[in-house]
Motif scaffolding. Structure first.
Motif, PDB file in Angstrom:
ATOM      1  N   LYS A  13      -4.488  -0.006  -7.054  1.00 23.70           N
ATOM      2  CA  LYS A  13      -4.235   0.895  -7.859  1.00 23.70           C
ATOM      3  C   LYS A  13      -3.950  -0.024  -9.090  1.00 23.70           C
ATOM      4  O   LYS A  13      -3.842   0.984 -10.290  1.00 23.70           O
ATOM      5  CB  LYS A  13      -2.765   2.456  -7.481  1.00 23.70           C
ATOM      6  CG  LYS A  13      -3.177   3.466  -7.049  1.00 23.70           C
ATOM      7  CD  LYS A  13      -2.539   4.161  -7.028  1.00 23.70           C
ATOM      8  CE  LYS A  13      -2.715   5.697  -6.186  1.00 23.70           C
ATOM      9  NZ  LYS A  13      -1.297   6.227  -5.712  1.00 23.70           N
ATOM     10  N   GLU A  42      -0.618   2.757   2.866  1.00 19.59           N
ATOM     11  CA  GLU A  42      -0.402   3.056   1.969  1.00 19.59           C
ATOM     12  C   GLU A  42       0.111   1.892   1.158  1.00 19.59           C
ATOM     13  O   GLU A  42      -0.247   2.083  -0.300  1.00 19.59           O
ATOM     14  CB  GLU A  42       0.885   4.439   1.976  1.00 19.59           C
ATOM     15  CG  GLU A  42       1.238   5.041   2.629  1.00 19.59           C
ATOM     16  CD  GLU A  42       2.600   5.769   2.739  1.00 19.59           C
ATOM     17  OE1 GLU A  42       3.287   5.433   2.773  1.00 19.59           O
ATOM     18  OE2 GLU A  42       2.706   6.702   3.838  1.00 19.59           O
ATOM     19  N   LEU A  43       0.132   1.121   1.672  1.00 20.08           N
ATOM     20  CA  LEU A  43       1.059  -0.191   0.777  1.00 20.08           C
ATOM     21  C   LEU A  43      -0.985  -0.897   0.543  1.00 20.08           C
ATOM     22  O   LEU A  43      -0.499  -1.209  -0.854  1.00 20.08           O
ATOM     23  CB  LEU A  43       1.362  -0.574   1.699  1.00 20.08           C
ATOM     24  CG  LEU A  43       2.439  -1.406   1.920  1.00 20.08           C
ATOM     25  CD1 LEU A  43       2.595  -1.746   2.989  1.00 20.08           C
ATOM     26  CD2 LEU A  43       3.018  -1.432   0.881  1.00 20.08           C
ATOM     27  N   GLU A  44      -2.312   0.064   0.760  1.00 19.60           N
ATOM     28  CA  GLU A  44      -2.975  -0.714   0.566  1.00 19.60           C
ATOM     29  C   GLU A  44      -3.792   0.167  -0.294  1.00 19.60           C
ATOM     30  O   GLU A  44      -4.659  -0.198  -2.049  1.00 19.60           O
ATOM     31  CB  GLU A  44      -4.027  -0.764   1.751  1.00 19.60           C
ATOM     32  CG  GLU A  44      -5.855  -1.266   1.402  1.00 19.60           C
ATOM     33  CD  GLU A  44      -6.761  -1.067   2.427  1.00 19.60           C
ATOM     34  OE1 GLU A  44      -7.135  -1.897   2.001  1.00 19.60           O
ATOM     35  OE2 GLU A  44      -6.822  -0.131   3.028  1.00 19.60           O
ATOM     36  N   GLN A  45      -3.267   1.340  -0.234  1.00 19.61           N
ATOM     37  CA  GLN A  45      -4.274   1.580  -1.778  1.00 19.61           C
ATOM     38  C   GLN A  45      -3.167   1.450  -2.969  1.00 19.61           C
ATOM     39  O   GLN A  45      -3.107   2.033  -3.765  1.00 19.61           O
ATOM     40  CB  GLN A  45      -3.416   3.554  -1.024  1.00 19.61           C
ATOM     41  CG  GLN A  45      -4.752   3.618  -0.802  1.00 19.61           C
ATOM     42  CD  GLN A  45      -4.355   5.384   0.096  1.00 19.61           C
ATOM     43  OE1 GLN A  45      -3.354   6.303  -0.511  1.00 19.61           O
ATOM     44  NE2 GLN A  45      -5.723   6.480   0.917  1.00 19.61           N
ATOM     45  N   GLU A  46      -2.113   1.347  -2.431  1.00 17.49           N
ATOM     46  CA  GLU A  46      -1.282   0.897  -3.517  1.00 17.49           C
ATOM     47  C   GLU A  46      -1.606  -0.020  -4.847  1.00 17.49           C
ATOM     48  O   GLU A  46      -1.338  -0.102  -5.674  1.00 17.49           O
ATOM     49  CB  GLU A  46       0.552   0.667  -3.927  1.00 17.49           C
ATOM     50  CG  GLU A  46       1.409   1.059  -4.565  1.00 17.49           C
ATOM     51  CD  GLU A  46       3.295   0.806  -3.680  1.00 17.49           C
ATOM     52  OE1 GLU A  46       3.639  -0.024  -4.311  1.00 17.49           O
ATOM     53  OE2 GLU A  46       3.677   1.668  -3.614  1.00 17.49           O
ATOM     54  N   ARG A  47      -1.313  -1.323  -3.652  1.00 15.12           N
ATOM     55  CA  ARG A  47      -1.967  -2.076  -4.627  1.00 15.12           C
ATOM     56  C   ARG A  47      -3.067  -1.930  -5.081  1.00 15.12           C
ATOM     57  O   ARG A  47      -3.731  -2.335  -6.262  1.00 15.12           O
ATOM     58  CB  ARG A  47      -2.422  -2.969  -3.366  1.00 15.12           C
ATOM     59  CG  ARG A  47      -3.089  -5.119  -3.905  1.00 15.12           C
ATOM     60  CD  ARG A  47      -3.729  -5.937  -2.703  1.00 15.12           C
ATOM     61  NE  ARG A  47      -4.198  -5.417  -1.298  1.00 15.12           N
ATOM     62  CZ  ARG A  47      -5.890  -5.036  -1.681  1.00 15.12           C
ATOM     63  NH1 ARG A  47      -6.391  -5.365  -2.421  1.00 15.12           N
ATOM     64  NH2 ARG A  47      -6.137  -3.955  -0.356  1.00 15.12           N
ATOM     65  N   HIS A  70      11.349   2.708  -1.907  1.00 13.06           N
ATOM     66  CA  HIS A  70      10.700   1.765  -1.976  1.00 13.06           C
ATOM     67  C   HIS A  70      10.799   0.867  -1.334  1.00 13.06           C
ATOM     68  O   HIS A  70      10.938   0.191  -1.205  1.00 13.06           O
ATOM     69  CB  HIS A  70       9.967   1.609  -3.959  1.00 13.06           C
ATOM     70  CG  HIS A  70       8.934   1.419  -4.081  1.00 13.06           C
ATOM     71  ND1 HIS A  70       7.380   1.999  -3.819  1.00 13.06           N
ATOM     72  CD2 HIS A  70       8.617   0.058  -4.832  1.00 13.06           C
ATOM     73  CE1 HIS A  70       6.760   1.722  -4.211  1.00 13.06           C
ATOM     74  NE2 HIS A  70       7.056  -0.360  -5.038  1.00 13.06           N
ATOM     75  N   THR A 128       4.100  -6.024   1.452  1.00 12.45           N
ATOM     76  CA  THR A 128       2.875  -5.865   1.142  1.00 12.45           C
ATOM     77  C   THR A 128       2.101  -5.487   2.754  1.00 12.45           C
ATOM     78  O   THR A 128       2.185  -5.890   3.631  1.00 12.45           O
ATOM     79  CB  THR A 128       1.878  -7.342   0.523  1.00 12.45           C
ATOM     80  OG1 THR A 128       2.049  -8.083   1.543  1.00 12.45           O
ATOM     81  CG2 THR A 128       2.727  -7.460  -0.619  1.00 12.45           C
ATOM     82  N   GLU A 129       0.492  -4.991   2.332  1.00 11.39           N
ATOM     83  CA  GLU A 129      -0.103  -4.676   3.666  1.00 11.39           C
ATOM     84  C   GLU A 129       0.042  -6.232   4.863  1.00 11.39           C
ATOM     85  O   GLU A 129      -0.351  -6.154   6.047  1.00 11.39           O
ATOM     86  CB  GLU A 129      -1.777  -4.267   3.908  1.00 11.39           C
ATOM     87  CG  GLU A 129      -2.378  -4.763   2.700  1.00 11.39           C
ATOM     88  CD  GLU A 129      -2.436  -4.930   1.063  1.00 11.39           C
ATOM     89  OE1 GLU A 129      -3.480  -4.797   0.598  1.00 11.39           O
ATOM     90  OE2 GLU A 129      -1.258  -4.423   0.742  1.00 11.39           O
ATOM     91  N   GLU A 139       9.494  -2.350  -1.471  1.00 15.70           N
ATOM     92  CA  GLU A 139       9.195  -3.370  -2.456  1.00 15.70           C
ATOM     93  C   GLU A 139       9.087  -4.594  -2.023  1.00 15.70           C
ATOM     94  O   GLU A 139      10.035  -4.871  -0.828  1.00 15.70           O
ATOM     95  CB  GLU A 139      10.223  -3.614  -3.832  1.00 15.70           C
ATOM     96  CG  GLU A 139      10.968  -2.228  -5.008  1.00 15.70           C
ATOM     97  CD  GLU A 139      11.339  -2.379  -5.908  1.00 15.70           C
ATOM     98  OE1 GLU A 139      11.414  -3.993  -6.393  1.00 15.70           O
ATOM     99  OE2 GLU A 139      12.690  -1.963  -5.587  1.00 15.70           O
TER     100      GLU A 139
END
Length: 314
Positions: free
Chosen positions: A314, A307-312, A247, A252-253, A249
């Motif tokens: 959420k 992916e990072l943008e979508q995770e943020r 992951h 960020t984007e 960790e």
């Protein structure tokens, strides 16, 4: 995905001194388990307990710490861990201090090179500001030599790339040279031959470690933790149960762009401040596609960015 680095942290506690003026012996923690710490020094390995002040200050000694000890029993190699020097780096998984370098191992064949996974390992190592060596193992199995294109790509990006074969003993000397005078951690997916490479390069260290482990475990310390294997003067590799996830960790984007080395000359030359390099016009990074920036590397950047943008979100 079963392997990863995790967060780099700063060591805030600084140097802790013992009282008095007695001479202390310098060393490195190579193993810590069951409240005992095994310190590699110029006089051999000592079994030590840490002083109570560390508990009071909320400091736990960890493998890789540069320390100073006082000798209690020279015959039985027992001592007291009195000083922990300030840490340069600290990895959380595996829990090791003062790591200098990541050796990221992938196979040319069996399993095939997974460049998406390779780039994710590189991101984590870049984030933690480690020196990086990419090691492509099992080159003897790639009869078409497709690995050479990958080696050329990452060499042009600025990475040290070693093409090796543990089975055929190809490139082992260059690998050994890259590890001296550093604490190095090996990473990579299962089945790529990390253990085979280590055993081929440093069979003597494996035997030495086995002898030390037999001596220091004494039938009571059986849980496997990260430990250091000495491979030369001031040179160690991390032997650990492995990394447990991949992951991203702490990435960020917004920060992702700084971990792609080939982007660096261009990220601040875009027309729009805060350019994501994904959809904006007049992007200096995208202008270099097919020139200074490989399109497949860029495409992986764009995928991870989303992916990072979508995770943020959420």
């Amino acid at each position: 995905m079963d392997k990863s680095f995790v967060i780099l942290t700063e060591y805030k506690c600084g140097r802790m001194h013992s009282k008095g003026a007695k001479k202390l012996l310098e060393g490195t923690i190579i193993k810590g388990i069951g409240g005992f710490y095994y310190i590699d020094t110029k006089k051999g390995v000592y079994e030590c307990r840490a002083r109570g002040i560390f508990r009071k200050e909320g400091v736990k000694p960890i493998v890789g710490d540069y320390v100073e000890i006082s000798i209690i029993d020279e015959t039985n190699k027992k001592g007291s861990l009195d000083v922990i020097r300030q840490r340069k780096t600290e990895l959380i998984r595996p829990r090791v201090a003062n790591v200098d370098q990541a050796v990221i191992v992938f196979a040319a064949k069996s399993p095939n090179l997974n460049l998406d996974l390779l780039d994710r390992f590189l991101l984590l190592a870049e984030q933690q500001q480690l020196d990086i060596v990419i090691c492509i193992n099992k080159i003897d199995k790639d009869k078409e030599k497709l690995y050479e294109k990958t080696a050329e790509l990452y060499s042009l990006v600025g990475y040290t790339v070693l093409c090796v074969s543990a089975e055929k003993e190809i490139g082992i000397e260059k690998l050994k040279e890259a590890l001296y005078h550093k604490i190095s951690v090996f990473a990579g997916p299962s089945g790529v031959g990390k253990s085979s490479l280590i055993n081929q390069a440093f069979a003597h260290a494996k035997m030495q470690t086995g002898a030390i482990s037999e001596k220091i475990q004494r039938g009571r310390h059986t849980t496997r933790h990260a430990e250091l294997i000495e491979i030369g003067k001031d040179s160690y590799i991390v032997d650990s149960p492995g990394f447990t996830s991949l992951h991203l960790e702490g990435i960020t984007e917004e920060t992702l762009q700084y971990y792609f080395r080939e982007f660096q000359p261009y990220v601040h030359n875009c027309y729009y401040t805060g350019c994501s390099h994904t959809h904006e016009p007049n992007c200096a990074v995208k202008e270099q596609l097919g020139k200074k920036i490989d399109e497949t590397r860029y495409n992986r950047y764009a995928t991870i960015y989303k992916e990072l943008e979508q995770e943020r979100r959420k």
